[in-house]
Design an enzyme around this catalytic site. Structure first.
Site, short mmCIF file in Angstrom:
data_model
loop_
_atom_site.label_atom_id
_atom_site.label_comp_id
_atom_site.label_asym_id
_atom_site.label_seq_id
_atom_site.Cartn_x
_atom_site.Cartn_y
_atom_site.Cartn_z
N GLN A 22 0.88 -1.18 0.00
CA GLN A 22 0.00 0.00 0.00
C GLN A 22 0.91 1.22 0.00
O GLN A 22 1.74 1.37 0.92
CB GLN A 22 -0.86 -0.01 1.27
CG GLN A 22 -1.80 1.18 1.33
CD GLN A 22 -2.54 1.27 2.65
OE1 GLN A 22 -1.92 1.39 3.70
NE2 GLN A 22 -3.85 1.21 2.60
N TYR A 26 -4.62 10.78 5.39
CA TYR A 26 -3.45 11.02 4.55
C TYR A 26 -3.81 11.83 3.30
O TYR A 26 -4.98 12.09 3.04
CB TYR A 26 -2.76 9.68 4.28
CG TYR A 26 -2.58 8.98 5.61
CD1 TYR A 26 -1.80 9.57 6.61
CD2 TYR A 26 -3.28 7.82 5.93
CE1 TYR A 26 -1.68 9.00 7.87
CE2 TYR A 26 -3.17 7.24 7.19
CZ TYR A 26 -2.37 7.83 8.16
OH TYR A 26 -2.29 7.29 9.41
N ARG A 74 -7.49 2.13 -1.75
CA ARG A 74 -8.24 2.08 -0.49
C ARG A 74 -8.76 3.48 -0.21
O ARG A 74 -8.00 4.45 -0.23
CB ARG A 74 -7.33 1.63 0.65
CG ARG A 74 -8.16 1.37 1.90
CD ARG A 74 -7.46 0.46 2.85
NE ARG A 74 -8.45 -0.36 3.51
CZ ARG A 74 -8.38 -0.74 4.78
NH1 ARG A 74 -7.33 -0.40 5.51
NH2 ARG A 74 -9.31 -1.47 5.32
N ARG A 99 -7.26 -7.21 12.21
CA ARG A 99 -6.91 -7.68 13.55
C ARG A 99 -7.16 -9.18 13.71
O ARG A 99 -6.41 -9.87 14.39
CB ARG A 99 -7.67 -6.85 14.58
CG ARG A 99 -7.17 -5.40 14.62
CD ARG A 99 -8.12 -4.48 15.35
NE ARG A 99 -9.39 -4.35 14.65
CZ ARG A 99 -10.43 -3.70 15.13
NH1 ARG A 99 -10.36 -3.13 16.32
NH2 ARG A 99 -11.55 -3.61 14.42
N CYS A 123 -9.46 -5.99 21.41
CA CYS A 123 -9.03 -5.21 22.59
C CYS A 123 -8.22 -3.99 22.16
O CYS A 123 -7.98 -3.09 22.95
CB CYS A 123 -8.19 -6.09 23.51
SG CYS A 123 -6.66 -6.69 22.74
#
Ligand SMILES: Cc1cc2nc3c(=O)[nH]c(=O)nc-3n(C[C@H](O)[C@H](O)[C@H](O)COP(=O)(O)O)c2cc1C
Length: 485
Positions: free
Chosen positions: A102, A156, A204, A324, A350
């Site tokens: 990316q 960004y 993205r 995650r 978490c």
């Protein structure tokens, strides 16, 4: 069961054939040094995903320019190519997983709280950004990657131009959607010119900015349409992650995931599962109805194979991104392929990984063994963990809005456990895994007084094998006395 699963079907993206529909979206690892060079820990991290047989690996945000930052990979110069070449080669040597970096341009931020904004950029700066993206994409191709992803999400530069809060008054803004899209269009054209038509270029961007005055789904649909018209080869969606609502912590550079938009970007354990799938579905249907089949990646607390499969089957997404969850268990895909889904180590959301990223520390998972910087690789299959002969001795009590549970340690040869899953059933029959903990205690702070809850616990090892459930115990917290009388 796996036969005919859409999750496991290949997908051809402009000649890049993904072996299945599982994607690791970009996740900064903070394993690189300040020099931005790919080194062995980084290679090990991505090879681990390949060994787990994911379809597509998106390598973490990699800078197209040389501006100062914390630990971050770079493709801003030819000197970075050999490291990336080794990374791509090692992934390809491991499995059929495909790998793309990316590439990102970001603006300056200072510890004082000052940050550069796109409104201050001169035309020469903008030309520099376009040029840098083109060259970085070309280097990605030279390094042997299967494609490249343009980072136009979060806080960004490209995202700030797309933003509804772009305040530029020239042709790169001008309060029009066309103006906001102009820089992306020029960057994409330059990247295409450099890498050619036969090299996959994905993007993205945000399906929703999740800030006050930010854009939402209707504008995201139009942005996606333009990207499809330009010829992007896939669209990966994210949400939020903006500077505009970030918390300023004294002496620290602004981190764009500290505000509400940050919560939306990496929804924590208190969010429902799959909070953003309707956005990907809305963008996919909008494109499909207009004749574009550009693959769409849905991301955000997707973790359960059956639910991921349903998203594909119901036409709500073409690819499933899990950040995650795949960090917690890079063997997710392999376990689905081998019909061992019950051994998947579930992410508990978490956000320890997010906190490490924020502090520029090596990004690891709370569920991995302490001190390890890669997911454990326990392919030698030993016995499953089991409770001692007298059982788990699960006990608990409720008071002051808290239900406290404790239990015995796991015994015997399977005693190398990674943690315990806590299951809770409410009086209406819904059973849910509410938490995973490393110790032998759990405090449930989300219980209602007067309501009966049933709990049981299962131990799991680092390979995701679980013990049988403990005994089930029922607990009812007494109603609090009213303080008004
Ligand atoms: C530690 C960490 C680093 C991340 N780094 C990036 C990144 O470099 N680029 C990016 O587009 N998203 C990044 N993300 C966002 C993820 O790609 C993903 O969109 C988000 O975590 C939600 O997906 P999940 O619920 O499957 O984790 C990062 C997330 C985490 C937790």
């Amino acid at each position: 069961m796996t036969v005919g699963m859409r999750l496991l079907q290949p997908l051809d993206i402009n000649g890049m054939v993904l072996p299945n529909r599982v994607v690791v979206p970009a996740m900064v690892t903070r394993l690189s040094g300040e020099d931005g060079v790919v080194q062995s820990d980084i290679i090990d991290r991505y090879v681990r995903y390949a060994a787990g047989r994911v379809g597509l690996i998106v390598v973490e945000a990699t800078a197209v320019h040389s501006a100062k930052s914390g630990p971050l990979l770079r493709l801003s110069d030819d000197v970075f190519i050999p490291g990336h070449r080794e990374l791509a080669q090692r992934v390809h040597d491991t499995s059929a997983s495909k790998v793309v970096p990316q590439i990102i341009h970001f603006m300056k931020v200072a510890r004082s709280g000052w940050r550069q904004t796109i409104e201050t950029l001169e035309i020469a700066d903008i030309e520099g950004i376009i040029h840098d993206f083109g060259l970085a994409a070309l280097r990605a191709r030279e390094a042997g990657y299967d494609g490249v992803e343009l980072h136009a999400a979060h806080a960004y530069t490209l995202s700030s131009f797309l933003s509804r809060r772009n305040r530029r008054r020239d042709r790169y803004g001008g309060h029009t959607l066309e103006g906001r899209l102009a820089l992306f269009g020029e960057v994409f054209a330059e990247v295409r010119r450099r890498v050619g038509n036969d090299f996959p270029v994905g993007v993205r961007f945000l399906a929703e900015e999740a800030i006050k005055g930010g854009y939402t789904l209707p504008e995201a649909q139009q942005i996606a349409l333009r990207m499809a018209q330009l010829g992007v080869d896939y669209i990966s969606l994210s949400v939020g992650g903006k500077f505009e609502d970030a918390e300023q912590r004294p002496g620290e550079p602004l981190y764009p995931y500290t505000g509400y938009s940050g919560d939306r970007c990496m929804p924590g354990d208190w969010y429902p599962a799959q909070p953003h799938t309707h956005l990907a579905a809305g963008i996919k249907s909008y494109l499909n109805e207009r004749g574009f089949a550009t693959p769409v990646i849905s991301v955000g607390k997707i973790a359960e194979p059956e639910r991921a499969e349903a998203l594909l089957r119901d036409g709500q997404a073409d690819l499933i991104g899990m950040a995650r969850q795949l960090l917690a268990d890079p063997d997710w895909t392999l376990k689905v392929i081998e019909e061992r889904s019950d051994e998947i180590i579930r992410c508990v959301y978490c956000n320890v990984c997010k906190d490490l990223d924020e502090r520029f520390k090596k990004v690891t998972c709370f569920l991995w063994p302490k001190g390890q910087i890669q997911a454990p690789d326990n392919r030698a299959r030993g016995p499953s963990p089991c409770w001692p002969p007298e059982g788990a001795s699960l006990s608990g009590a409720g008071a002051d809005g808290r239900i406290r549970l404790s239990w015995s340690p796991v015994d015997g040869p399977g005693a190398e456990i990674a943690g315990y899953d806590i299951y809770r059933a409410d009086g209406f029959g819904t059973v849910q895994c509410v938490e995973a903990v490393k110790g032998r205690r759990f405090v449930d702070r989300l219980a209602l007084s007067g309501q009966t809850y049933r709990y049981f616990v299962r131990a799991f090892d680092h390979d995701g094998r679980t013990s049988p459930p403990s005994e089930t115990i029922a607990i009812t917290m007494a109603m609090r006395e009213s303080s008004s009388d």
